[in-house]
Design an enzyme around this catalytic site. Structure first.
Site, PDB file in Angstrom:
ATOM      1  N   ARG A 193      -3.553  -2.646  -9.858  1.00 59.67           N
ATOM      2  CA  ARG A 193      -3.689  -4.116 -10.775  1.00 59.67           C
ATOM      3  C   ARG A 193      -5.313  -3.641 -10.134  1.00 59.67           C
ATOM      4  NH1 ARG A 193      -3.811  -9.223  -9.046  1.00 59.67           N
ATOM      5  NH2 ARG A 193      -4.199  -8.655  -6.815  1.00 59.67           N
ATOM      6  N   HIS A 203      12.041   1.348   1.423  1.00 59.81           N
ATOM      7  CA  HIS A 203      11.112   0.378   1.834  1.00 59.81           C
ATOM      8  C   HIS A 203      12.275  -0.866   2.955  1.00 59.81           C
ATOM      9  CE1 HIS A 203       8.492   0.253  -1.652  1.00 59.81           C
ATOM     10  NE2 HIS A 203       8.773   0.876  -2.112  1.00 59.81           N
ATOM     11  N   GLY A 240       0.470  -1.074   0.496  1.00 60.53           N
ATOM     12  CA  GLY A 240      -0.317  -0.058  -0.257  1.00 60.53           C
ATOM     13  C   GLY A 240       0.517   1.846  -0.090  1.00 60.53           C
TER      14      GLY A 240
HETATM   15  P1  A3P Z   1      -2.791  -5.223  -5.466  1.00 61.30           P
HETATM   16  O1  A3P Z   1      -2.155  -5.925  -6.367  1.00 61.30           O
HETATM   17  O2  A3P Z   1      -3.207  -5.855  -4.808  1.00 61.30           O
HETATM   18  O3  A3P Z   1      -4.744  -4.918  -6.775  1.00 61.30           O
HETATM   19  P2  A3P Z   1       3.042  -0.359  -3.241  1.00 61.30           P
HETATM   20  O4  A3P Z   1       2.171   0.497  -3.568  1.00 61.30           O
HETATM   21  O5  A3P Z   1       2.954  -1.090  -2.001  1.00 61.30           O
HETATM   22  O6  A3P Z   1       3.706  -1.336  -4.485  1.00 61.30           O
HETATM   23  O7  A3P Z   1       1.382  -1.167  -3.251  1.00 61.30           O
HETATM   24  C1  A3P Z   1       0.655  -2.314  -4.586  1.00 61.30           C
HETATM   25  C2  A3P Z   1      -0.971  -1.935  -4.185  1.00 61.30           C
HETATM   26  O8  A3P Z   1      -1.595  -1.136  -3.634  1.00 61.30           O
HETATM   27  C3  A3P Z   1      -1.957  -2.879  -4.882  1.00 61.30           C
HETATM   28  O9  A3P Z   1      -2.426  -3.931  -4.676  1.00 61.30           O
HETATM   29  C4  A3P Z   1      -2.194  -1.536  -6.127  1.00 61.30           C
HETATM   30  O10 A3P Z   1      -3.351  -2.498  -6.631  1.00 61.30           O
HETATM   31  C5  A3P Z   1      -2.619  -1.105  -4.148  1.00 61.30           C
HETATM   32  N1  A3P Z   1      -3.465   0.335  -4.667  1.00 61.30           N
HETATM   33  C6  A3P Z   1      -2.375   1.033  -5.103  1.00 61.30           C
HETATM   34  N2  A3P Z   1      -3.215   2.074  -4.959  1.00 61.30           N
HETATM   35  C7  A3P Z   1      -4.107   1.915  -4.290  1.00 61.30           C
HETATM   36  C8  A3P Z   1      -5.249   3.477  -3.290  1.00 61.30           C
HETATM   37  N3  A3P Z   1      -4.757   4.403  -4.223  1.00 61.30           N
HETATM   38  N4  A3P Z   1      -5.732   2.239  -2.846  1.00 61.30           N
HETATM   39  C9  A3P Z   1      -5.799   1.241  -2.178  1.00 61.30           C
HETATM   40  N5  A3P Z   1      -5.088   0.909  -3.037  1.00 61.30           N
HETATM   41  C10 A3P Z   1      -4.505   0.851  -3.890  1.00 61.30           C
END
Ligand code: A3P
Length: 314
Positions: free
Chosen positions: A280, A124, A68
């Site tokens: 995604r 990270h 997230g």
């Molecule tokens: P999924 O792959 O389950 O869809 P990070 O940002 O740490 O790379 O994490 C990515 C995950 O957060 C992905 O999950 C993505 O879709 C989700 N994500 C990205 N933007 C978001 C938002 N604004 N609100 C909620 N989830 C989000």
């Protein structure tokens, strides 16, 4: 105004090159101080650990990738910069959230990574590998951490990596690696536990968030984040609907459909990522569509074991 000597840089480059390596995720991960990551980020992470000078006003935005981060960067950026921008003029409309918040690995090439007027810096690295200056007892900087239910984090990571590679990545093999602790900035449990324990010891310094809880009551956490970052919403702002505005601007649906996030590229410190891979599904529980009950149980068991006694559950 400081320089890191060419010898120091060379020494760190060599350290990174000579670390134990593994290519199970189709790209080399190096093992440094007990965690795995890509060498592109390590040089800056290590340099920053030793040389980055944390200011009392700094706020570190921390996470394991796929937990997230993108959302948390968008929210914290929108919250701290809300007196400069309204939702129609926000840089979040033009830039992927990752380009709105300085990223610690970029310290490898730029010692002045801070954005003027912005207290945020993202990373990270595990808790113990944060810049030493940020971990010192008298350091007043703050840390926000987001984590996610491990099966969803794993599935999100799997898709993120699989999408970016030509060769096929088997889900079974990826799960094996994840369960052995070999994942991006993993072991996953060590990463989460490091920040969890720090948040228990120093609640005023470390704010520990869960993706799932934030999804269930985003308004509550937007306000909590603002309080933690010392810029609480005034009653007038609340009346004007600023909390809701920020929630909507940073929602998965709004960000995903922006042109920059459909077609743009993020290029931190030698890496290259298509912005659309950060958006995604954005759902809780997608793991059910991918993992068999046995696979799910395997990961659950490991997490239960590793987290037992910590007070942290998912
Ligand atoms: P999924 O792959 O389950 O869809 P990070 O940002 O740490 O790379 O994490 C990515 C995950 O957060 C992905 O999950 C993505 O879709 C989700 N994500 C990205 N933007 C978001 C938002 N604004 N609100 C909620 N989830 C989000």
């Amino acid at each position: 105004d400081f320089e890191i000597s060419p010898e120091t840089k060379e020494k760190i480059k060599n350290t990174v090159l000579n670390l134990p390596k593994d290519e199970s995720w189709l790209t080399p991960y190096h093992l440094y101080q007990g965690f795995w990551t890509i060498p592109h980020f390590l040089e800056g992470d290590i340099l920053a650990h030793h040389f980055f000078k944390a200011e009392p006003t700094d706020i570190f935005i921390c996470s394991v990738p796929k937990s997230g981060t993108t959302w948390l960067k968008a929210l914290t950026f929108a919250i701290v910069s809300r007196t400069h921008f309204n939702t129609n003029s926000s840089p979040l409309l033009q830039k992927v959230p990752h380009d709105c918040v300085p990223f610690l690995p970029d310290f490898a090439t730029n010692f002045d990574i801070r954005e003027p007027g912005l207290p945020l810096i993202s990373t990270h690295v595990p808790y113990t590998c944060l810049p030493k200056s940020a971990l010192e007892l008298d350091s007043n900087c703050k840390i926000v951490y987001i984590c996610r239910e491990p099966k969803d984090a794993f599935i999100s990571l799997y898709h993120f990596i699989a999408k970016r590679r030509d060769k096929e990545l088997s889900l079974d093999k990826a799960l094996d690696q994840f369960c052995q602790g070999n994942s991006l900035y993993g072991p996953y449990w060590d990463h989460v536990l490091g920040f969890w324990k720090a948040s228990q010891d120093k609640p005023g310094k470390v704010f520990f968030l869960k993706y799932e809880e934030m999804m269930k009551d985003t308004a509550f956490y937007v306000k909590k984040l603002a309080e933690f970052m010392d810029c609480p919403f005034s009653p007038e702002e609340e009346k004007q609907g600023r909390v809701q505005e920020i929630m909507e601007l940073c929602s998965f649906e709004s960000l995903k459909t922006l042109e920059v996030n459909k077609s743009g590229i993020w290029q931190p410190s030698l890496a290259r990522v298509e912005n659309n891979t950060f958006f995604r599904k954005g759902k809780i529980g997608d793991w059910k569509n991918w993992l068999t009950p046995d696979m799910a149980e395997r990961l659950d068991k490991i997490m239960d074991e590793k987290l037992s006694g910590s007070g942290l559950t998912f």
